[in-house]
Design an enzyme around this catalytic site. Structure first.
Site, PDB file in Angstrom:
ATOM      1  N   HIS A 168       0.924  -1.250   0.211  1.00 18.89           N
ATOM      2  CA  HIS A 168      -0.022  -0.023  -0.086  1.00 18.89           C
ATOM      3  C   HIS A 168       0.829   1.316  -0.107  1.00 18.89           C
ATOM      4  O   HIS A 168       0.157   2.404  -0.432  1.00 18.89           O
ATOM      5  CB  HIS A 168      -1.101   0.309   1.232  1.00 18.89           C
ATOM      6  CG  HIS A 168      -0.330   0.428   2.491  1.00 18.89           C
ATOM      7  ND1 HIS A 168      -0.030  -0.595   3.503  1.00 18.89           N
ATOM      8  CD2 HIS A 168      -0.077   1.255   3.108  1.00 18.89           C
ATOM      9  CE1 HIS A 168       0.486  -0.293   4.629  1.00 18.89           C
ATOM     10  NE2 HIS A 168       0.585   1.160   4.328  1.00 18.89           N
ATOM     11  N   ASP A 198       0.177  -7.528   1.260  1.00 20.19           N
ATOM     12  CA  ASP A 198       0.621  -6.097   1.818  1.00 20.19           C
ATOM     13  C   ASP A 198       2.262  -6.078   1.753  1.00 20.19           C
ATOM     14  O   ASP A 198       2.574  -5.433   2.426  1.00 20.19           O
ATOM     15  CB  ASP A 198       0.281  -5.597   2.718  1.00 20.19           C
ATOM     16  CG  ASP A 198       0.190  -4.161   2.832  1.00 20.19           C
ATOM     17  OD1 ASP A 198       0.267  -3.515   1.793  1.00 20.19           O
ATOM     18  OD2 ASP A 198      -0.055  -3.589   4.050  1.00 20.19           O
ATOM     19  N   SER A 273       4.787   2.717   7.888  1.00 20.51           N
ATOM     20  CA  SER A 273       4.544   1.424   7.030  1.00 20.51           C
ATOM     21  C   SER A 273       5.800   0.834   6.159  1.00 20.51           C
ATOM     22  O   SER A 273       6.151   2.011   5.477  1.00 20.51           O
ATOM     23  CB  SER A 273       3.468   2.064   6.191  1.00 20.51           C
ATOM     24  OG  SER A 273       2.217   2.037   6.902  1.00 20.51           O
TER      25      SER A 273
END
Length: 465
Positions: A168, A198, A273
Site C-alpha cells: 500500500h 501487503d 508503514s
C-alpha cells in the site's frame, strides 16, 4: 544559539534603562575537580574587554575624578571578595557527573548475541530507507494533473538495491524515491508485490548497500523486546521506537483483507508503514504494516501497532526477486461465494455458513481434488470457514505444493477432500503487474479523449454528469 554582540544575555540594565556590559565568565559556576582536564564544559570562553573612559577637555576635574575612581575600585574589590566567598559556598553543594559519554559499538548482527537498543539502531540504521511517493489525484479544471504525495519506510534486502516495503506504500504511485540514512536519494522501480499480503519489492540502481539480517518470527514470545525504525509522519526520518510483543498470530482485518499479525505496543505512526521491526538480536522479524487508533465503536486506543511476520512473506519476497512475481502463492481454482441463510433456503441446504463453489477451473487444484459446483467448503484442516474472508485468511498459511484436508458439504452430507494447493497462474500475476506498471507510467495522462484535454468536455461532464 545567540552570537549577536547585542544579545540581551550579554547585558544587564540600570534603573534608568541604560545598559551595563558584564563578563559571561562572572556567572559560570565552579565545577567539581573530578572533571577530566580539557573536558570541563564550563571552561572560560573569554572575557569582555574593559571599556575606555571618554576624554574630557575640562582638566580641573581630573583630580576629583581620580580620587573618586580609587574609592569606587576599593568598594568593588571589597564587595567582589565577599561575593566570591558566598559563590564558592553555594556551588560546593552542586554534584556534577564525571561519567564519560557512552560509546555505542557497531556490532555485526549474528543472531546469537543480544544487543542493546542503541546497538540495534547503530547496526541497522544504514539498512533502513525513507520512501516518498507521488500519485495522480485527478485533474483540475484546466486538465492539468493534480499530484498527491505520501511517504513510508522500507529496508534493504540485497547489496544491489532490492528493497522491501508494504504494497500500500507504493500502490498507485507514479514516482517512488528512496533516501538512505547518509542522504543519498534514488529513483526506485516497482518490481512486484502482493496486495493480499501487503508486501512489495522495489529496486534502486545502487551497489554495496547494507542489507538487513532476516530473523525467524516463529521464535517470538509475548513480552519480547522489539524495535521499529522508520519515517513517521514522512518527516521525522530514521526515528526508532521501542516496545514489546503484545501478541503473536493476531488475526485482524484491514480494509476487508484478513491478516495474521505481530501485535506490539511500540509507537507506530503514518510513515512507519513498510519499515522493519527488529528483535533484540538486531534481526528483522516483521514488516510494520498497520496501526489502530480507534476501535470499531469509535473508542480511542493506544499502543496497538501491527507487523507482518517475516516467516509469512520471506519466500514471497525471494520469489519476486528471483522470478519477478510470486510463484509460491497458493491457488485453489474456484469461483467462490460466501454462503448465506437465503442461499441455504433456496438450495435446501442444512449449512448456512461456508464458501459456496460457483465453478471449478479446469486442471486446477480444486479440479484435481474433485471439488464440484455446488459444494460448500466449511473447514480447511482445523480452521473453520464461514465466508470468503476466512478462506483467504486460511490460504495465507500455505504455499503452492502444500497439502490440506477440506471439509465439504455436498448433497446433504459432509465429506473430506484432500487437496494439494496449486500455484497462482503466471498470467494472473503478469496481468496484475502490467496493470501496476501502466498506472505508474501513465498516471498523469488525461483519462478522456485519448489523453487530449478538452475543457468543453469537462464543462459538459460538470453540468450533465
Amino acid at each position: 544559539m545567540y552570537n549577536d554582540e547585542k544579545n540581551l544575555y550579554d547585558y544587564t540594565y540600570r534603573k534608568d534603562g541604560s545598559e551595563i556590559p558584564y563578563s559571561r565568565e562572572s556567572v559560570r559556576p565552579q565545577v567539581s575537580p573530578d572533571w577530566p582536564d580539557g573536558q570541563n564544559p564550563y571552561a572560560a570562553k573569554g572575557t569582555v574587554q574593559e571599556g575606555k573612559p571618554l576624554k574630557k577637555k575640562r582638566s580641573g576635574l581630573k583630580i576629583a575624578a581620580l580620587a573618586l575612581a580609587f574609592a569606587l575600585l576599593g568598594g568593588i574589590a571589597g564587595g567582589g571578595a565577599v561575593w566570591a566567598v558566598s559563590r564558592g559556598a553555594h556551588t560546593s553543594e552542586l554534584n556534577l557527573s564525571s561519567r564519560p559519554a557512552t560509546q555505542v559499538a557497531i556490532n555485526h548482527v549474528d543472531g546469537k548475541t543480544p544487543m542493546t537498543d542503541p546497538e540495534v539502531y547503530a547496526a541497522n540504521v544504514n539498512s533502513v530507507v525513507s520512501i516518498n511517493t507521488s500519485a495522480n489525484a485527478g485533474y483540475n479544471f484546466y486538465g492539468q494533473p493534480v499530484e498527491s504525495a505520501s511517504s513510508g519506510s522500507g529496508f534493504v534486502l540485497t547489496k544491489d538495491g532490492y528493497i522491501a516495503t508494504n504494497y500500500h506504500v507504493v500502490q498507485k504511485a507514479t514516482t517512488v524515491k528512496v533516501t538512505l540514512y547518509n542522504g543519498d536519494t534514488y529513483d526506485a522501480k516497482f518490481v512486484n508485490g502482493d496486495e493480499d499480503y501487503d508486501i512489495a519489492v522495489i529496486k534502486v540502481e545502487a551497489e554495496n548497500l547494507q542489507p538487513v539480517t532476516l530473523g525467524d518470527s516463529s521464535k517470538l514470545n509475548v513480552g519480547d523486546r522489539v524495535l521499529a525504525i522508520g519515517n513517521p509522519l514522512g518527516e521525522l526520518t530514521f526515528s526508532m521506537t521501542g516496545g514489546m510483543v503484545s501478541c503473536v498470530d493476531r488475526a485482524i482485518n484491514v480494509d476487508g483483507t484478513p491478516f495474521n499479525m505481530i501485535q506490539t505496543d511500540a509507537s507506530i505512526n503514518p510513515g512507519n508503514s513498510g519499515g522493519p521491526l527488529f528483535n533484540s538480536y538486531g534481526e528483522v522479524i516483521g514488516i510494520v504494516s498497520a496501526k489502530y487508533s480507534a476501535s470499531a465503536n469509535g473508542d480511542t486506543v493506544e499502543g496497538l501497532g501491527f507487523a507482518i511476520p517475516m516467516n509469512d512473506v520471506f519466500a514471497m519476497m525471494e520469489d519476486i526477486m528471483t522470478n519477478g512475481y510470486v510463484t509460491s502463492k497458493p491457488f485453489l481454482g474456484i469461483t467462490p461465494m460466501s454462503m448465506t441463510e437465503q442461499m441455504a433456503v433456496q438450495y435446501r441446504f442444512t449449512v448456512t455458513k461456508g464458501v459456496f463453489v460457483c465453478s471449478v477451473e479446469e486442471d486446477s487444484a480444486a479440479d484435481d481434488a474433485g471439488l464440484q459446483m455446488g459444494d460448500v467448503i466449511t473447514k480447511v484442516d482445523d480452521i473453520e470457514i464461514s465466508d470468503i474472508k476466512e478462506l483467504n485468511a486460511a490460504k495465507k498459511k500455505y504455499s503452492a505444493g502444500d497439502t490440506s484436508t477440506l471439509e465439504v458439504y455436498r448433497d446433504g452430507q459432509t465429506i473430506s477432500v484432500s487437496i494439494t494447493w496449486g500455484a497462482t497462474p503466471v498470467e494472473n500475476q503478469a496481468a496484475a503487474q502490467q496493470q501496476q506498471e501502466t498506472q505508474n507510467n501513465q498516471g498523469n495522462q488525461y483519462p478522456y479523449n485519448g489523453g487530449e484535454y478538452n475543457p468543453f468536455e469537462d464543462l459538459f461532464r460538470y453540468f450533465y454528469g
